[in-house]
Design an enzyme around this catalytic site. Structure first.
Site, PDB file in Angstrom:
ATOM      1  N   CYS A 108      66.654  -6.861  30.469  1.00 57.52           N
ATOM      2  CA  CYS A 108      67.588  -6.327  29.477  1.00 57.52           C
ATOM      3  C   CYS A 108      67.485  -7.163  28.216  1.00 57.52           C
ATOM      4  CB  CYS A 108      69.002  -6.376  30.047  1.00 57.52           C
ATOM      5  SG  CYS A 108      70.268  -5.731  28.936  1.00 57.52           S
ATOM      6  N   HIS A 150      69.758   2.669  33.261  1.00 53.46           N
ATOM      7  CA  HIS A 150      70.036   1.319  32.756  1.00 53.46           C
ATOM      8  C   HIS A 150      70.857   1.396  31.465  1.00 53.46           C
ATOM      9  CE1 HIS A 150      68.878  -2.994  32.002  1.00 53.46           C
ATOM     10  NE2 HIS A 150      69.210  -2.604  30.777  1.00 53.46           N
ATOM     11  N   GLU A 151      70.417   2.237  30.535  1.00 55.78           N
ATOM     12  CA  GLU A 151      71.119   2.341  29.247  1.00 55.78           C
ATOM     13  C   GLU A 151      72.464   3.045  29.408  1.00 55.78           C
ATOM     14  OE1 GLU A 151      70.073   0.464  26.995  1.00 55.78           O
ATOM     15  OE2 GLU A 151      68.118   0.128  27.910  1.00 55.78           O
ATOM     16  N   HIS A 154      75.172   0.722  30.332  1.00 55.79           N
ATOM     17  CA  HIS A 154      75.763  -0.035  29.216  1.00 55.79           C
ATOM     18  C   HIS A 154      76.961   0.710  28.635  1.00 55.79           C
ATOM     19  CE1 HIS A 154      73.294  -3.580  28.567  1.00 55.79           C
ATOM     20  NE2 HIS A 154      72.188  -2.865  28.660  1.00 55.79           N
TER      21      HIS A 154
END
Length: 194
Positions: A108, A150-151, A154
Site C-alpha cells: 500500500c 484493496h482500494e 480504503h
C-alpha cells in the site's frame, strides 16, 4: 499536481468516507491529481482518503500490471479475456463476491516498504459511477478484482493489514510505528501522522 499520500497512522485513513455527486467541487481536478499522484508513486491504485479527502472515490490501473507480465503469469493472475482496466470508481459498492478465494501479496502506498499475503475473493461484482458519472455494474476477476477490493477497503476505513491475523499484526507493530513517525522513507511525497 502530485499530492502527498497519507502514511499509516494518519486519522483520515480511518475516517468515514461519504458519497459524492457529480457537482462535487473540483471533482475533475481531484481525479486528475489522484492519477498523477498514483503514477508518480509507481502505484496501481489510489483512494481519495489516502490524499486527505474522505470521500468514496478511488482509481485502479491493472492494465499496466497486465502489460508487464509474461503470458504464464497472466494465466495465473488474470481471467481469460481480461487485459486489465484503467478506471475511476465513485460511490462504489460490492454487490457480489465469489466463494473462490486466493492469496497474494499486497502492499500500500500509505504503508511503504511493507507487503503481506492477503486472501480475497477471486471475483467481485461492483456497482459504481465512472468518471463521467455513468452508473456501471461490472464483474471483475483476479488481480483486477484484488486491486479494486484493496482500494474499496480504503473507502470503508479498512487497511489491508486489517485482514491479517492479530498475531501477525502485532509482529508488524514496530515497523508500522516507524512508518507512522516518518522513519521509513518513500520515493514520493508523504504526510505523516501527528
Amino acid at each position: 499536481m502530485q499530492l502527498p499520500i497519507l502514511s499509516y497512522g494518519h486519522s483520515v485513513l480511518r475516517e468515514q468516507c461519504h458519497d459524492i455527486d457529480s457537482g462535487y467541487p473540483e471533482l475533475t481536478k481531484l481525479i486528475e491529481n489522484m492519477w498523477e499522484t498514483m503514477y508518480g508513486a509507481n502505484g496501481c491504485g489510489l483512494a481519495a482518503p489516502q490524499v486527505n479527502v474522505p470521500v468514496r472515490l478511488f482509481l485502479v490501473d491493472s492494465k499496466t500490471t497486465y502489460d508487464k507480465m509474461d503470458d504464464r503469469s497472466r494465466e495465473d493472475y488474470f481471467a481469460a479475456n481480461d487485459t486489465g482496466i484503467i478506471e475511476t470508481f465513485i460511490n462504489a459498492a460490492i454487490i457480489d463476491e465469489s466463494e473462490e478465494v486466493w492469496t497474494d501479496e499486497e502492499g500500500c502506498l500509505s504503508i511503504p516498504a511493507l507487503a503481506e499475503p492477503i486472501t480475497r475473493p477471486w471475483s467481485i461484482t461492483m456497482e459504481y459511477f465512472n468518471r463521467e458519472f455513468i452508473r456501471q455494474t461490472k464483474t471483475f476477476y483476479g488481480t483486477t478484482a484484488r486491486m479494486i477490493q484493496h482500494e474499496y477497503d480504503h473507502t470503508e476505513r479498512v487497511l489491508y493489514l486489517d485482514h491479517l491475523k492479530p498475531l501477525k499484526r502485532k509482529l508488524l507493530q514496530g515497523k508500522l510505528e516507524k512508518i507512522s513517525k516518518g522513519l521509513v522513507k518513500a520515493k514520493y511525497p508523504m504526510k505523516f501522522a501527528k
